[in-house]
Design a protein around this motif. Structure first.
Motif, PDB file in Angstrom:
ATOM      1  N   ASP A 148      56.412  41.507  35.293  1.00 45.76           N
ATOM      2  CA  ASP A 148      55.079  40.745  34.994  1.00 45.76           C
ATOM      3  C   ASP A 148      54.014  41.789  34.931  1.00 45.76           C
ATOM      4  OD1 ASP A 148      53.119  38.967  35.357  1.00 45.76           O
ATOM      5  OD2 ASP A 148      53.061  38.706  37.207  1.00 45.76           O
ATOM      6  N   GLU A 149      53.246  41.806  33.958  1.00 47.74           N
ATOM      7  CA  GLU A 149      52.091  42.946  33.920  1.00 47.74           C
ATOM      8  C   GLU A 149      50.862  42.084  34.632  1.00 47.74           C
ATOM      9  OE1 GLU A 149      52.063  45.535  33.105  1.00 47.74           O
ATOM     10  OE2 GLU A 149      54.079  45.697  32.096  1.00 47.74           O
ATOM     11  N   GLY A 150      50.911  40.914  35.147  1.00 47.91           N
ATOM     12  CA  GLY A 150      49.823  40.291  35.808  1.00 47.91           C
ATOM     13  C   GLY A 150      49.655  38.732  35.575  1.00 47.91           C
ATOM     14  N   ALA A 151      49.814  38.418  34.502  1.00 46.25           N
ATOM     15  CA  ALA A 151      49.525  37.051  33.916  1.00 46.25           C
ATOM     16  C   ALA A 151      50.239  35.916  34.521  1.00 46.25           C
ATOM     17  CB  ALA A 151      49.881  36.971  32.314  1.00 46.25           C
ATOM     18  N   LEU A 152      51.447  36.214  34.848  1.00 48.45           N
ATOM     19  CA  LEU A 152      52.277  35.273  35.645  1.00 48.45           C
ATOM     20  C   LEU A 152      51.859  35.092  37.182  1.00 48.45           C
ATOM     21  CD1 LEU A 152      54.591  33.497  35.899  1.00 48.45           C
ATOM     22  CD2 LEU A 152      56.283  35.156  36.367  1.00 48.45           C
ATOM     23  N   HIS A 153      51.432  36.485  37.837  1.00 52.77           N
ATOM     24  CA  HIS A 153      50.937  36.275  39.081  1.00 52.77           C
ATOM     25  C   HIS A 153      49.586  35.413  39.223  1.00 52.77           C
ATOM     26  CE1 HIS A 153      48.477  37.994  42.357  1.00 52.77           C
ATOM     27  NE2 HIS A 153      49.775  38.391  42.908  1.00 52.77           N
ATOM     28  N   GLU A 154      48.676  35.643  38.052  1.00 53.32           N
ATOM     29  CA  GLU A 154      47.361  34.966  37.986  1.00 53.32           C
ATOM     30  C   GLU A 154      47.401  33.339  37.909  1.00 53.32           C
ATOM     31  OE1 GLU A 154      44.317  36.557  39.150  1.00 53.32           O
ATOM     32  OE2 GLU A 154      45.960  37.729  39.624  1.00 53.32           O
ATOM     33  N   SER A 155      48.601  33.211  37.313  1.00 56.64           N
ATOM     34  CA  SER A 155      48.794  31.727  37.010  1.00 56.64           C
ATOM     35  C   SER A 155      49.238  30.951  38.178  1.00 56.64           C
ATOM     36  CB  SER A 155      50.000  31.325  35.736  1.00 56.64           C
ATOM     37  OG  SER A 155      51.260  31.814  36.464  1.00 56.64           O
ATOM     38  N   TYR A 156      50.058  31.432  39.336  1.00 50.44           N
ATOM     39  CA  TYR A 156      50.141  31.117  40.523  1.00 50.44           C
ATOM     40  C   TYR A 156      48.735  31.293  41.521  1.00 50.44           C
ATOM     41  CZ  TYR A 156      55.248  30.397  39.839  1.00 50.44           C
ATOM     42  OH  TYR A 156      56.334  29.991  39.423  1.00 50.44           O
ATOM     43  N   ILE A 157      48.078  32.350  41.167  1.00 48.33           N
ATOM     44  CA  ILE A 157      46.849  32.225  42.117  1.00 48.33           C
ATOM     45  C   ILE A 157      45.952  30.780  41.730  1.00 48.33           C
ATOM     46  CG2 ILE A 157      44.475  32.993  42.044  1.00 48.33           C
ATOM     47  CD1 ILE A 157      46.171  35.232  43.392  1.00 48.33           C
ATOM     48  N   GLY A 158      45.915  30.537  40.476  1.00 49.34           N
ATOM     49  CA  GLY A 158      45.356  29.289  40.238  1.00 49.34           C
ATOM     50  C   GLY A 158      46.012  27.722  40.717  1.00 49.34           C
ATOM     51  N   ARG A 159      47.347  27.995  40.492  1.00 51.22           N
ATOM     52  CA  ARG A 159      48.032  26.930  40.889  1.00 51.22           C
ATOM     53  C   ARG A 159      47.860  26.560  42.218  1.00 51.22           C
ATOM     54  NH1 ARG A 159      52.753  24.433  38.186  1.00 51.22           N
ATOM     55  NH2 ARG A 159      53.951  23.256  39.634  1.00 51.22           N
ATOM     56  N   PHE A 160      47.887  27.545  43.107  1.00 52.90           N
ATOM     57  CA  PHE A 160      48.088  27.340  44.519  1.00 52.90           C
ATOM     58  C   PHE A 160      46.581  27.447  45.152  1.00 52.90           C
ATOM     59  CE2 PHE A 160      52.473  29.526  44.533  1.00 52.90           C
ATOM     60  CZ  PHE A 160      52.998  28.287  44.211  1.00 52.90           C
TER      61      PHE A 160
END
Length: 289
Positions: A148-160
């Motif tokens: 993960d270059e960061g996009a997946l991580h950031e999607s979970y930041i918003g989701r949670f």
């Protein structure tokens, strides 16, 4: 790489957080169970090599690439109910894998319980990729764990909802002022974050703070303390200050803690909105670095 989150939730109680993630697999529970518990299979999709005594109370070792000698972390098996339940501790965390029949396949449920709520997006994105690798392994397809270059991580930041700050009173009912605070896991190391924030203008005590460290909520004063690339404090008019701290995170990158203090009657809602926008801009820029 698929960046759409799996079915997942994050709950918090008594200072501990629980990440719950589900994935439907077109394989019978016995096959999924073997992939969860056989060390030879685990090394194909789990984030470390594992040694395990597959009995309740049995010891576990987690061996990371490049490490020699003793395992980097240890754990204890807490539950074994073949082929339904495998649970264990990993340091201070607890992981529970449940396999239930789902038509001709299985429903795999992971519950990861931990104390570091701001790290939840790192855990979720990591398990998202690991479970994806598990699914490919069960299908007989080649390939290991995606990066993960960061996009997946950031999607979970918003989701949670991990992009939200807090406002706390200082003194009884805020009579001595208020403090706005954000804690956020970032996807790049402190040196990279500092470079993005400073944009080539190295902060110096007594001089104006570089614009990247501001949120435009009120006039920024001079830098009062700086320890590049770890912390910076500057004055904000009237009677306020802002501190950026970049500490150790989950391994994805630095952990940002941003605080602003202000006097009684200060517009904390405006400050929360402004800093949330600024930190979101920073996080988006870091994904592209």
């Amino acid at each position: 790489m698929n960046t759409t989150p799996h079915d997942s939730t994050l709950t918090t109680a008594d200072g501990r957080s629980a990440l719950r993630m589900e994935r439907r697999l077109p394989h019978p529970p016995e096959k999924v169970w073997a992939a969860l518990t056989d060390p030879a299979a685990l090394r194909r999709w789990f984030p470390s090599e594992v040694t395990v005594d597959l009995t309740p109370g049995g010891a576990m070792g987690f061996h990371f690439p490049g490490a020699v000698g003793d395992p980097g972390m240890t754990g204890t098996v807490t539950d074994v109910e073949e082929p339904r339940l495998f649970a264990f501790t990993w340091g201070t965390d607890h992981l529970s894998w449940t396999v239930t029949p789902d038509g001709e396949g299985s429903l795999l449920t992971l519950v990861h319980t931990f104390g570091d709520r701001p790290g939840a997006a790192s855990f979720a994105s990591g398990w998202h990729l690991c479970v994806g690798a598990l699914a490919r392994f069960l299908d007989g397809a080649p390939g290991g764990i995606d990066r993960d270059e960061g996009a997946l991580h950031e999607s979970y930041i918003g989701r949670f909802g991990l992009d939200r700050g807090t406002a706390e009173p200082v003194g009884p009912d805020g009579s001595e002022g208020w403090r706005v605070r954000f804690e956020r896991q970032l996807v790049r190391p402190a040196e990279t974050v500092w470079d993005v924030l400073s944009a080539g203008i190295e902060p110096v005590a007594g001089l104006p703070v570089p614009e990247g460290f501001t949120a435009g909520t009120s006039p920024a004063g001079p830098v009062t303390e700086v320890r590049a690339p770890r912390s910076l404090t500057y004055a904000v008019e009237p009677h306020s200050s802002v501190t950026w701290e970049l500490g150790e995170g989950t391994g994805h990158g630095a952990r940002l803690v941003l605080t602003q203090t202000g006097p009684a009657g200060w517009d904390t809602e405006g400050a929360l909105a402004a800093w949330r926008t600024r930190i979101e801009q920073l996080a988006a820029a870091l994904v592209d670095v």
